[in-house]
Design an enzyme around this catalytic site. Sequence first.
Site, PDB file in Angstrom:
ATOM      1  N   THR A  17      40.290 -14.061   2.069  1.00 57.42           N
ATOM      2  CA  THR A  17      39.281 -15.248   1.849  1.00 57.42           C
ATOM      3  C   THR A  17      39.242 -15.331   0.376  1.00 57.42           C
ATOM      4  OG1 THR A  17      38.105 -13.861   3.630  1.00 57.42           O
ATOM      5  CG2 THR A  17      37.077 -15.929   2.687  1.00 57.42           C
ATOM      6  N   VAL A  18      38.895 -14.383  -0.288  1.00 55.26           N
ATOM      7  CA  VAL A  18      39.009 -14.413  -1.733  1.00 55.26           C
ATOM      8  C   VAL A  18      40.256 -14.847  -2.611  1.00 55.26           C
ATOM      9  CG1 VAL A  18      37.996 -13.515  -4.109  1.00 55.26           C
ATOM     10  CG2 VAL A  18      37.204 -12.768  -1.751  1.00 55.26           C
ATOM     11  N   LYS A 110      35.013  -3.330  -6.283  1.00 51.62           N
ATOM     12  CA  LYS A 110      33.695  -2.527  -6.879  1.00 51.62           C
ATOM     13  C   LYS A 110      34.019  -1.074  -6.606  1.00 51.62           C
ATOM     14  CE  LYS A 110      32.209  -3.806  -2.325  1.00 51.62           C
ATOM     15  NZ  LYS A 110      31.508  -4.843  -1.692  1.00 51.62           N
ATOM     16  N   GLY A 139      28.984 -11.261  -6.526  1.00 53.57           N
ATOM     17  CA  GLY A 139      29.604 -12.430  -6.428  1.00 53.57           C
ATOM     18  C   GLY A 139      29.627 -13.297  -7.490  1.00 53.57           C
ATOM     19  N   ILE A 141      27.207 -14.539  -9.391  1.00 51.99           N
ATOM     20  CA  ILE A 141      26.189 -14.356 -10.527  1.00 51.99           C
ATOM     21  C   ILE A 141      26.983 -13.513 -11.883  1.00 51.99           C
ATOM     22  CG2 ILE A 141      24.398 -13.013 -11.100  1.00 51.99           C
ATOM     23  CD1 ILE A 141      23.481 -12.999  -8.166  1.00 51.99           C
ATOM     24  N   GLY A 192      28.756 -13.029  10.973  1.00 54.50           N
ATOM     25  CA  GLY A 192      30.113 -12.415   9.951  1.00 54.50           C
ATOM     26  C   GLY A 192      29.571 -12.012   8.799  1.00 54.50           C
ATOM     27  N   GLU A 195      29.640  -6.119   8.012  1.00 50.62           N
ATOM     28  CA  GLU A 195      31.064  -5.360   8.500  1.00 50.62           C
ATOM     29  C   GLU A 195      31.134  -5.022   9.597  1.00 50.62           C
ATOM     30  OE1 GLU A 195      33.468  -5.545   5.846  1.00 50.62           O
ATOM     31  OE2 GLU A 195      32.139  -6.146   4.565  1.00 50.62           O
ATOM     32  N   LYS A 210      27.859  -1.046  -6.509  1.00 54.17           N
ATOM     33  CA  LYS A 210      27.457  -2.053  -7.593  1.00 54.17           C
ATOM     34  C   LYS A 210      26.666  -1.353  -8.608  1.00 54.17           C
ATOM     35  CE  LYS A 210      28.401  -5.650  -3.839  1.00 54.17           C
ATOM     36  NZ  LYS A 210      27.896  -5.909  -3.034  1.00 54.17           N
ATOM     37  N   GLY A 307      31.613 -13.977  -0.262  1.00 50.60           N
ATOM     38  CA  GLY A 307      31.986 -15.359   0.070  1.00 50.60           C
ATOM     39  C   GLY A 307      33.286 -15.579  -0.549  1.00 50.60           C
TER      40      GLY A 307
HETATM   41  N1  HSE Z   1      29.153  -6.459   2.256  1.00 53.74           N
HETATM   42  C1  HSE Z   1      28.666  -7.034   0.959  1.00 53.74           C
HETATM   43  C2  HSE Z   1      27.397  -7.860   1.176  1.00 53.74           C
HETATM   44  C3  HSE Z   1      29.847  -8.120   0.470  1.00 53.74           C
HETATM   45  O1  HSE Z   1      26.932  -7.604   2.225  1.00 53.74           O
HETATM   46  O2  HSE Z   1      26.877  -8.178   0.218  1.00 53.74           O
HETATM   47  C4  HSE Z   1      29.993  -8.248  -1.103  1.00 53.74           C
HETATM   48  O3  HSE Z   1      30.235  -7.114  -1.558  1.00 53.74           O
END
Ligand code: HSE
Length: 442
Positions: A17-18, A110, A139, A141, A192, A195, A210, A307
């Site tokens: 996706t990215v 990360k 993301g 930010i 979605g 995970e 993070k 995303g």
């Molecule tokens: N699983 C992470 C979340 C995705 O829900 O924020 C981004 O790191």
Amino acid sequence: MTNESQPLKLGIAGLGTVGSALVSQLIDQRDALAARCGRAIEVVAVCARSRRKNRGLDLRKTKWFSDPVALARESDTDVFVELIGGAGNPAKAAVEAALSSGKSVVTANKALLAKHGLALAALAERNKAALNFEAAVGGAIPIVKTLREGLAGNAIDRIYGILNGTCNYVLTRMEQEKMSFADSLKEAQRLGYAEADPSFDVEGHDTAQKLAILASLAFGTRVDQSAVYVEGISSITPADLSAADELGYRVKLLGVAVRTQKGIEQRVHPTMVRKDAAIAQVMGVTNAVTIDPAGINPLTLVGPGAGGMATASAVLSDIGDIARHGGAQTAPFGRPVAALAEVRKAPMQRHEGGYYIRLLARDKPGTAATIAKRLAQHDISMESIVQRHGKEASAQERSNGAVPVILITYATTEDAVRKALAAVGGDKVISGQPQVIRIEKN
Ligand code: HSE
């Protein structure tokens, strides 16, 4: 170093996706990026598992690799963009190969940084290459640059944030629709967000990775995920969220790193924040980070934390930095690796702050007095105590003759709270395990 009169050539490993969003942005914004960076940016090589998959991208003129390490060593590229993910190989080996050959790296990984960030930063330094990772936290930010560059002149007292969209979504639905944790998580999975195995999100480990990165940037400490205390959100109930609401709070899964007299405390846990705090307004999958710089009022950055497009936006900004400055101009964690301080896991018994405590108490005269006595014996001062009857208790709780009692304490230590609750347990005036949620001042 790259030749700044030539286009910047990228090798991108990972076209999920990215990666796909990144390539499409590089194509759509080709002219704008060239104008902003002073040179063109070209994707010359990619690596992905399947070449046949339809990604809606024209990659006919792009060199394909099946091995990311081989792509990392490709001599015709200036920058290796790692979008594979995971703390181990092949991502680790590929990033090491790129840095060892003096190639700059941009990564959204990360897990890799939280575990091997220090060694990779040292490798980048030795080879005078950039290691940029804006996309690894929050993301879109721009929190890495805010800490490393925007606030380079400020001492930071505290940084805290909603760093996992899945957890914030789950808590938001539980609060707004009185859903159970399990049902709300199912919704997150259906949409979605979570995970397939959501434990990494809901048990707080994603936030911890993070936070370890942010703490290093904020406090000049070595990035070390094992120094983070971690607790997830699976024990939170709709009753806790309703009680929090009535008492003027919301519950968020926060990653908090704070300077204390005994060192830097890094912790991830469900946290009560005052409803009027900026971070309390952040709902759904959105992420937010509040920074308390010494001497000035706090700053809060809010935005999409995950995303394809959000993450690609941060990756693009890192690529743009390399295009403009031609490689390593800043130490990855804001100062040379040798200058980063050791960090130890802060023992939570020493944590100081207010607490929310929810007990299932025997509905008999003297129960509240017994609880109050135990708290007083441990020097804990109560801000409020509420006993809730009727519908707030579950049918099973009512049939046991138990009523929920909710306490808010003034600042105390975790040690005192745990000891007082153990004593209350011994008095046989409560049933089950007390719920304890830390309150963060804001
Ligand atoms: N699983 C992470 C979340 C995705 O829900 O924020 C981004 O790191």
